[in-house]
Each structure stands twice: as structure tokens, then as C-alpha cells.
Design an enzyme around this catalytic site. Structure first.
Site, mmCIF file in Angstrom:
data_model
loop_
_atom_site.group_PDB
_atom_site.id
_atom_site.type_symbol
_atom_site.label_atom_id
_atom_site.label_comp_id
_atom_site.label_asym_id
_atom_site.label_seq_id
_atom_site.Cartn_x
_atom_site.Cartn_y
_atom_site.Cartn_z
ATOM 1 N N SER A 145 0.870 -1.187 0.000
ATOM 2 C CA SER A 145 0.000 0.000 0.000
ATOM 3 C C SER A 145 0.901 1.229 0.000
ATOM 4 C CB SER A 145 -0.868 -0.017 1.260
ATOM 5 O OG SER A 145 -1.404 1.261 1.496
ATOM 6 N N TYR A 158 -1.768 -0.284 10.185
ATOM 7 C CA TYR A 158 -1.821 -0.886 8.834
ATOM 8 C C TYR A 158 -0.530 -0.583 8.070
ATOM 9 C CZ TYR A 158 -3.641 -1.490 4.013
ATOM 10 O OH TYR A 158 -3.842 -1.870 2.712
HETATM 11 P P1 NDP Z 1 -11.067 -7.085 1.181
HETATM 12 O O1 NDP Z 1 -11.328 -6.714 2.595
HETATM 13 O O2 NDP Z 1 -12.129 -6.890 0.170
HETATM 14 O O3 NDP Z 1 -10.605 -8.621 1.104
HETATM 15 C C1 NDP Z 1 -9.667 -9.113 2.022
HETATM 16 C C2 NDP Z 1 -9.498 -10.588 1.796
HETATM 17 O O4 NDP Z 1 -8.556 -11.089 2.776
HETATM 18 C C3 NDP Z 1 -10.796 -11.358 1.956
HETATM 19 O O5 NDP Z 1 -10.902 -12.349 0.965
HETATM 20 C C4 NDP Z 1 -10.634 -11.986 3.343
HETATM 21 O O6 NDP Z 1 -11.330 -13.221 3.381
HETATM 22 C C5 NDP Z 1 -9.132 -12.234 3.397
HETATM 23 N N1 NDP Z 1 -8.676 -12.370 4.776
HETATM 24 C C6 NDP Z 1 -8.657 -11.415 5.744
HETATM 25 N N2 NDP Z 1 -8.250 -11.954 6.912
HETATM 26 C C7 NDP Z 1 -8.007 -13.267 6.678
HETATM 27 C C8 NDP Z 1 -7.570 -14.351 7.485
HETATM 28 N N3 NDP Z 1 -7.310 -14.211 8.803
HETATM 29 N N4 NDP Z 1 -7.431 -15.565 6.922
HETATM 30 C C9 NDP Z 1 -7.707 -15.751 5.592
HETATM 31 N N5 NDP Z 1 -8.115 -14.758 4.771
HETATM 32 C C10 NDP Z 1 -8.272 -13.533 5.312
HETATM 33 O O7 NDP Z 1 -9.715 -6.318 0.791
HETATM 34 P P2 NDP Z 1 -9.118 -5.826 -0.617
HETATM 35 O O8 NDP Z 1 -9.492 -6.762 -1.701
HETATM 36 O O9 NDP Z 1 -9.346 -4.389 -0.721
HETATM 37 O O10 NDP Z 1 -7.556 -5.973 -0.291
HETATM 38 C C11 NDP Z 1 -6.695 -6.939 -0.857
HETATM 39 C C12 NDP Z 1 -5.268 -6.515 -0.548
HETATM 40 O O11 NDP Z 1 -4.995 -5.267 -1.197
HETATM 41 C C13 NDP Z 1 -4.980 -6.301 0.927
HETATM 42 O O12 NDP Z 1 -3.694 -6.787 1.245
HETATM 43 C C14 NDP Z 1 -5.019 -4.790 1.064
HETATM 44 O O13 NDP Z 1 -4.234 -4.347 2.163
HETATM 45 C C15 NDP Z 1 -4.434 -4.355 -0.262
HETATM 46 N N6 NDP Z 1 -4.778 -2.996 -0.648
HETATM 47 C C16 NDP Z 1 -6.071 -2.649 -0.919
HETATM 48 C C17 NDP Z 1 -6.394 -1.364 -1.283
HETATM 49 C C18 NDP Z 1 -7.797 -0.932 -1.580
HETATM 50 O O14 NDP Z 1 -8.032 0.264 -1.779
HETATM 51 N N7 NDP Z 1 -8.764 -1.866 -1.640
HETATM 52 C C19 NDP Z 1 -5.349 -0.311 -1.391
HETATM 53 C C20 NDP Z 1 -4.017 -0.788 -1.087
HETATM 54 C C21 NDP Z 1 -3.754 -2.085 -0.744
HETATM 55 P P3 NDP Z 1 -12.206 -13.767 4.610
HETATM 56 O O15 NDP Z 1 -12.725 -12.589 5.368
HETATM 57 O O16 NDP Z 1 -13.234 -14.587 3.921
HETATM 58 O O17 NDP Z 1 -11.240 -14.596 5.395
#
Ligand code: NDP
Length: 241
Positions: A145, A158
Site C-alpha cells: 500500500s 496498517y
Molecule cells: P477485502 O477486505 O475486500 O478482502 C480481504 C481478503 O482477505 C478477503 O478475501 C478476506 O477473506 C481475506 N482475509 C482477511 N483476513 C483473513 C484471514 N485471517 N485468513 C484468511 N483470509 C483472510 O480487501 P481488498 O481486496 O481491498 O484488499 C486486498 C489486498 O490489497 C490487501 O492486502 C489490502 O491491504 C491491499 N490494498 C487494498 C487497497 C484498496 O483500496 N482496496 C489499497 C491498497 C492495498 P475472509 O474474510 O473470507 O477470510
């Protein structure tokens, strides 16, 4: 031992139950990968599976909490038994924690940021490294990020976790330099997902890039044709070029 998909590339996507991970899983399937989709939410994984099947691809669903390090060790063993290699790892899953001054951050939130965003990725790399080296062109992409390098008030927990995982990824890239494995980092920029809505509740999601916009870059950076190692790629800059 002859395994069932020696000719096909195998990809593992963490956080494949929604958001960028789901769109990337579909893009990787369309690019010819069998996709191992990992997350905790079974319903979300099943919806991703439906999209992959509709696109003519195939997936294996792994409902698993990334905080379970022993399960990540077992996952490596299972992938070895079934496929003997891993061609692509999209280390995408992440949590935002809470946006608050560092001094107000609850210890359990700080611990979860480290556990999911950092430790889980180290455990994955540790478990999957021999499988990535067994691929003819192992590729790893780790999600970062912009705040990893530009500290911003209230984003400290974060940002700390993303700075740590970025360093982890770039160190691993340097350690893989003499192998066929390539390890890179992606900064997607603000993308319309559940995480973004939590961080920016007043924002109109239609005004920013969608997960499907990011997915082609993910597939490109995880393809054998992507030979750069240790790069930190910014989606917005890539989209402009
Ligand atoms: P979402 O919150 O939409 O999705 C996050 C995903 O991570 C879900 O599929 C969730 O699945 C999974 N996850 C979270 N905790 C766990 C866990 N303990 N075990 C297994 N799976 C887990 O996030 P985004 O798609 O937005 O983000 C994806 C990546 O991109 C992240 O690393 C985020 O930091 C990064 N990012 C996103 C930005 C944005 O603007 N969206 C900007 C910059 C970086 P479940 O809850 O089903 O376990």
C-alpha cells in the site's frame, strides 16, 4: 510420481473470497491456471468458484484462517502431494485494522495486523518456497500500500504491517535472485472493495478503480513472461503507461 496437472500452472490466491483476490483468481484462471482459493468465508469462496467455472477454469477451495501457521505448513505439504509444485503465489489477503492514533490502537488489533498482514505471509513463503522453486517459473506477488512508504496519521498500524511485508517480499526477492523464482510487490492504490469502504466510508466506489481493473496486472506479474525481480509496481502508474 506422475501428478494430475503437470502441464498446467498452479496458482494460490489468498483472500480469494472477495475484492481484489476474487477478481485476480478469476483472471489467473482465465490465464490458464488452476487456482487454489484461500480465505475464511466459505460462501465467498464458493462465489469465486462459480465465477471461475463460468470462465471455463478450475479451482480448489481452501477455507482457512491465515493466523493458523500450522495449517499453512500442512497446505504446503498438500500442494506438494497433489501437484509437486506451485507456479504462482498471490499474497493478497489483508486486514485494515482500525484507523486511529497509534496510542489508541488496541493491542489485539495491532497483533492481528501483524499476524495476517506479515506473519502469515512469512509462514506461507516458508512453507511454499520449495514448491515455488520446483516450478519452471515460480512467481510471487505481495500486496502492499502507498502508506508503507508514506506514513499518514491514523493509518500507523496498517502502514507498519505493509512496510514490514514489503521488506519481507523484497528480501525474499533478493534471496531468490539466482533461481527461477521472481518476487515482486504491488501497490494497487485505492480500489473499490470492502476494505476501501471501511477506510473511506463517504467515498462513491464508482469513482475509483474496481478489482477487475487491477486483476490483469496481477495476472501479468504472475506470468512466466514477467521476469523483473524485486520491483514495487504502482497500479495507477502502470495504467497510465
Ligand atoms: P477485502 O477486505 O475486500 O478482502 C480481504 C481478503 O482477505 C478477503 O478475501 C478476506 O477473506 C481475506 N482475509 C482477511 N483476513 C483473513 C484471514 N485471517 N485468513 C484468511 N483470509 C483472510 O480487501 P481488498 O481486496 O481491498 O484488499 C486486498 C489486498 O490489497 C490487501 O492486502 C489490502 O491491504 C491491499 N490494498 C487494498 C487497497 C484498496 O483500496 N482496496 C489499497 C491498497 C492495498 P475472509 O474474510 O473470507 O477470510
Amino acid at each position: 510420481m506422475k501428478r494430475d496437472t503437470e502441464i498446467q500452472r498452479i496458482a494460490l490466491v489468498t483472500g480469494a473470497s472477495r475484492g481484489i483476490g476474487r477478481a485476480a483468481a478469476v483472471a489467473l484462471a482465465k490465464a490458464g491456471h488452476h487456482v487454489i482459493c484461500l480465505a475464511r468465508t466459505v460462501g465467498g469462496l464458493e462465489e469465486t468458484d462459480d465465477l471461475i467455472k463460468a470462465a471455463g477454469g478450475s479451482a480448489t477451495l481452501v477455507p482457512l484462517d491465515l493466523k493458523d501457521g500450522t495449517a499453512l505448513d500442512r497446505l504446503g505439504a498438500s500442494i506438494f502431494e497433489r501437484w509437486g509444485k506451485l507456479d504462482a503465489l498471490f499474497a493478497n489477503a489483508g486486514v485494515l485494522g482500525a484507523l486511529s492514533p497509534l496510542t489508541h490502537l488496541e493491542p489485539k488489533i495491532f497483533d492481528e495486523l501483524l499476524a495476517v498482514n506479515v506473519t502469515a505471509n512469512w509462514r506461507l513463503i516458508r512453507s511454499l518456497d520449495p514448491l515455488l522453486r520446483a516450478s519452471q517459473a515460480g512467481r510471487v506477488l505481495v500486496m502492499s500500500s502507498s502508506v508503507a512508504r508514506k506514513p499518514r496519521p491514523f493509518w500507523g498500524g496498517y502502514a507498519m504491517s505493509k512496510a514490514a511485508v514489503e521488506n519481507l517480499a523484497l528480501t525474499y526477492a533478493a534471496e531468490c535472485a539466482s533461481t527461477a523464482v521472481r518476487v515482486n510487490v504491488l501497490n494497487p492504490g485505492g480500489t473499490a472493495t470492502a476494505m476501501r469502504a471501511k477506510a473511506m466510508p463517504g467515498e462513491d466506489p464508482s469513482t475509483i478503480p474496481q478489482p477487475e481493473d487491477i486483476a490483469p496486472l496481477v495476472a501479468q506479474m504472475l506470468s512466466p513472461e514477467w521476469t523483473e525481480n524485486g520491483a514495487v509496481v504502482n497500479y495507477r502508474e502502470w495504467a497510465k503507461s
